[in-house]
Scaffold this active site. Structure first.
Site, mmCIF file in Angstrom:
data_model
loop_
_atom_site.group_PDB
_atom_site.id
_atom_site.type_symbol
_atom_site.label_atom_id
_atom_site.label_comp_id
_atom_site.label_asym_id
_atom_site.label_seq_id
_atom_site.Cartn_x
_atom_site.Cartn_y
_atom_site.Cartn_z
ATOM 1 N N LYS A 1 -10.968 -0.691 10.169
ATOM 2 C CA LYS A 1 -11.027 -1.893 9.339
ATOM 3 C C LYS A 1 -11.453 -3.124 10.139
ATOM 4 O O LYS A 1 -11.746 -4.167 9.566
ATOM 5 C CB LYS A 1 -9.674 -2.138 8.660
ATOM 6 C CG LYS A 1 -9.279 -1.047 7.672
ATOM 7 C CD LYS A 1 -7.968 -1.367 6.975
ATOM 8 C CE LYS A 1 -7.489 -0.186 6.119
ATOM 9 N NZ LYS A 1 -8.359 0.075 4.970
ATOM 10 N N CYS B 1 -4.584 2.276 -3.957
ATOM 11 C CA CYS B 1 -3.381 2.846 -3.324
ATOM 12 C C CYS B 1 -2.204 1.895 -3.487
ATOM 13 O O CYS B 1 -1.429 1.667 -2.550
ATOM 14 C CB CYS B 1 -3.631 3.149 -1.845
ATOM 15 S SG CYS B 1 -4.866 4.419 -1.561
ATOM 16 N N ASP C 1 3.004 -4.031 8.331
ATOM 17 C CA ASP C 1 1.754 -3.308 8.097
ATOM 18 C C ASP C 1 0.616 -4.303 8.318
ATOM 19 O O ASP C 1 0.376 -5.186 7.503
ATOM 20 C CB ASP C 1 1.749 -2.769 6.666
ATOM 21 C CG ASP C 1 0.414 -2.149 6.247
ATOM 22 O OD1 ASP C 1 -0.561 -2.260 7.008
ATOM 23 O OD2 ASP C 1 0.360 -1.571 5.152
ATOM 24 N N HIS D 1 0.863 -1.182 0.000
ATOM 25 C CA HIS D 1 0.000 0.000 0.000
ATOM 26 C C HIS D 1 0.899 1.231 0.000
ATOM 27 O O HIS D 1 2.008 1.213 0.525
ATOM 28 C CB HIS D 1 -0.880 -0.029 1.252
ATOM 29 C CG HIS D 1 -1.922 1.031 1.321
ATOM 30 N ND1 HIS D 1 -1.624 2.344 1.636
ATOM 31 C CD2 HIS D 1 -3.266 0.984 1.141
ATOM 32 C CE1 HIS D 1 -2.739 3.046 1.639
ATOM 33 N NE2 HIS D 1 -3.757 2.252 1.336
ATOM 34 N N GLN E 1 -4.557 -4.995 7.108
ATOM 35 C CA GLN E 1 -5.482 -5.981 6.550
ATOM 36 C C GLN E 1 -5.465 -7.314 7.289
ATOM 37 O O GLN E 1 -6.323 -8.173 7.033
ATOM 38 C CB GLN E 1 -5.152 -6.205 5.069
ATOM 39 C CG GLN E 1 -5.310 -4.987 4.193
ATOM 40 C CD GLN E 1 -6.749 -4.509 4.091
ATOM 41 O OE1 GLN E 1 -7.693 -5.285 4.243
ATOM 42 N NE2 GLN E 1 -6.933 -3.220 3.845
#
Length: 404
Positions: A219, A358, A193, A115, A196
């Protein structure tokens, strides 16, 4: 599993098929109730007042931190730094750790499917410090090329930054294997990261062998504007603050200041206590269902969606098999632009994301400008999959009678 009625927006719109949870998840009633309850019964400024209401707000803020830390398998809650979300968390590391530890001659390793928040952040740090940015390529089925990763990570590597799960195609990266490469070949910090993975997978920071893990509350059924950075204590303590004011200060002298202990040192300004409390309610909600149950449900929907979509002529799905992906199916349909496809689906009440997500470097590697992305979560059902497939079939027929 059918949790649709737990979500007021979905419960009020029977014909709405929300398939954009990778961008932001819907909020269950318990989270909305928690947010409202905080403002009605507990609202005041934590840490600032000696009066009972402020003490109560402070207690609830601490309880939320402890609860969220436990959800992520963090034994030391003070190593959870509240931020606005994943993007701010990654920038915090790049600024507070990177600017002090990265210089010319060093290198930073990322992947070609990050991303922008986990790509541009490190690209900018490399440009500012003179370090080399190294990009690990992907395989044809959208996995990381770990053999190349072994070549890229060396004694001069200071940072390795990789997403746990790709937001664009859903690939679940083998974080344990990547950690082994990082530890065997360098003394670099490993930044994960987790935007997700936090909503979809069971995460235990203390067992992951990463140095930093970033996540976003919105999220994972929580509010927008709250997230966090989890880090190893010795690294967090060695980092200088990158924002100043409020609780992060210990003493202020005329010629210098000293800093508070963790986590306050890295949480300048008035804390976002209400959203932290509501995120704690989201964690309770996810725990009550079980992350393994959520994962199994998503895999079932992914398999159904992919098998049905791939029956449509001219449709191509990107990424590995469903068992190796989170709740994302990313695809293109012949010569139909993804934006046109998303517009047609919207007319059928199906909400998907269309664009580069993105993730422009990944789109270039895939040889496309954009994809259509349907992303599933715990509140989605087989009926949502059926609506998606029917909508795509309609679009195929609309643009070409041969695509059906």
């Amino acid at each position: 599993m059918n949790k649709r009625l737990d979500f007021p927006l979905l419960a009020s719109k029977a014909n709405l098929h929300y398939l954009d949870s990778a961008a932001s998840a819907q909020k269950p009633g318990v989270v909305l109730d928690a947010l409202r309850d905080y403002y009605i019964t507990s609202y005041s400024n934590p840490h600032r007042g000696a009066y009972e209401l402020s003490v109560h707000a402070t207690d609830r803020f601490h309880e939320a931190r402890n609860k969220i830390a436990k959800f992520f398998g963090v034994g030391d809650p003070d190593c959870l730094i509240f931020t606005r979300g994943t993007t701010e968390s990654l920038n915090l590391v790049a600024t507070a750790w990177g600017r002090s530890n990265v210089s010319s001659g060093d290198n930073i390793v990322i992947s070609g499917m990050e991303h922008h928040a986990n790509f541009v952040t490190w690209q900018s740090l490399a440009l500012a410090t003179g370090a080399e940015l190294r990009i690990c390529e992907i395989t044809d089925d959208c996995r990381l090329d770990l053999n190349q990763m072994k070549d890229l990570v060396d004694a001069d590597t200071k940072i390795v930054a990789v997403a746990h799960v790709s937001n664009a195609v859903g690939t679940i990266h083998p974080i344990a294997e990547i950690a082994q490469i990082v530890r065997a070949n360098s003394s670099a910090i490993f930044v994960c990261d987790g935007a997700q993975s936090a909503p979809h997978l069971s995460v235990s920071f203390d067992k992951m062998d990463v140095d930093f893990y970033a996540f976003s509350g919105h999220k994972m059924c929580g509010p927008m504007g709250i997230g966090g950075l989890i880090g190893k204590r010795h690294l967090l303590e060695a980092m200088d603050p990158y924002q100043f004011g409020g609780d992060m200060i210990e003493y202020v002298y005329d010629d210098h200041s000293t800093w508070n202990v963790l986590p306050y040192k890295l949480e300048a300004g008035t804390p976002n206590a209400a959203d932290a409390f509501a995120l704690g309610a989201a964690v309770d909600y996810l725990n009550a269902i079980g992350m393994d149950t959520i994962r199994s449900h998503e895999v079932e929907l992914l398999k159904l969606a992919q098998s049905e979509l791939e029956k449509i002529d001219g449709l191509k799905v990107y990424g590995p098999p469903a068992e190796e992906r989170s709740g994302v199916v990313s695809f293109t349909l012949a010569d139909v632009h993804p934006h046109d496809l998303a517009t047609i689906l919207d007319e059928h009440g199906v909400c998907i994301r269309a664009g580069h997500h993105c993730n422009q470097p990944l789109m270039r590697r895939l040889g496309v400008t954009a994809t259509a992305r349907a992303s599933f979560y715990l509140y989605n059902t087989k009926e949502d999959v059926e609506a998606l497939v029917a909508g795509v079939r309609h679009a195929a027929k609309l643009f070409s009678g041969t695509h059906a």
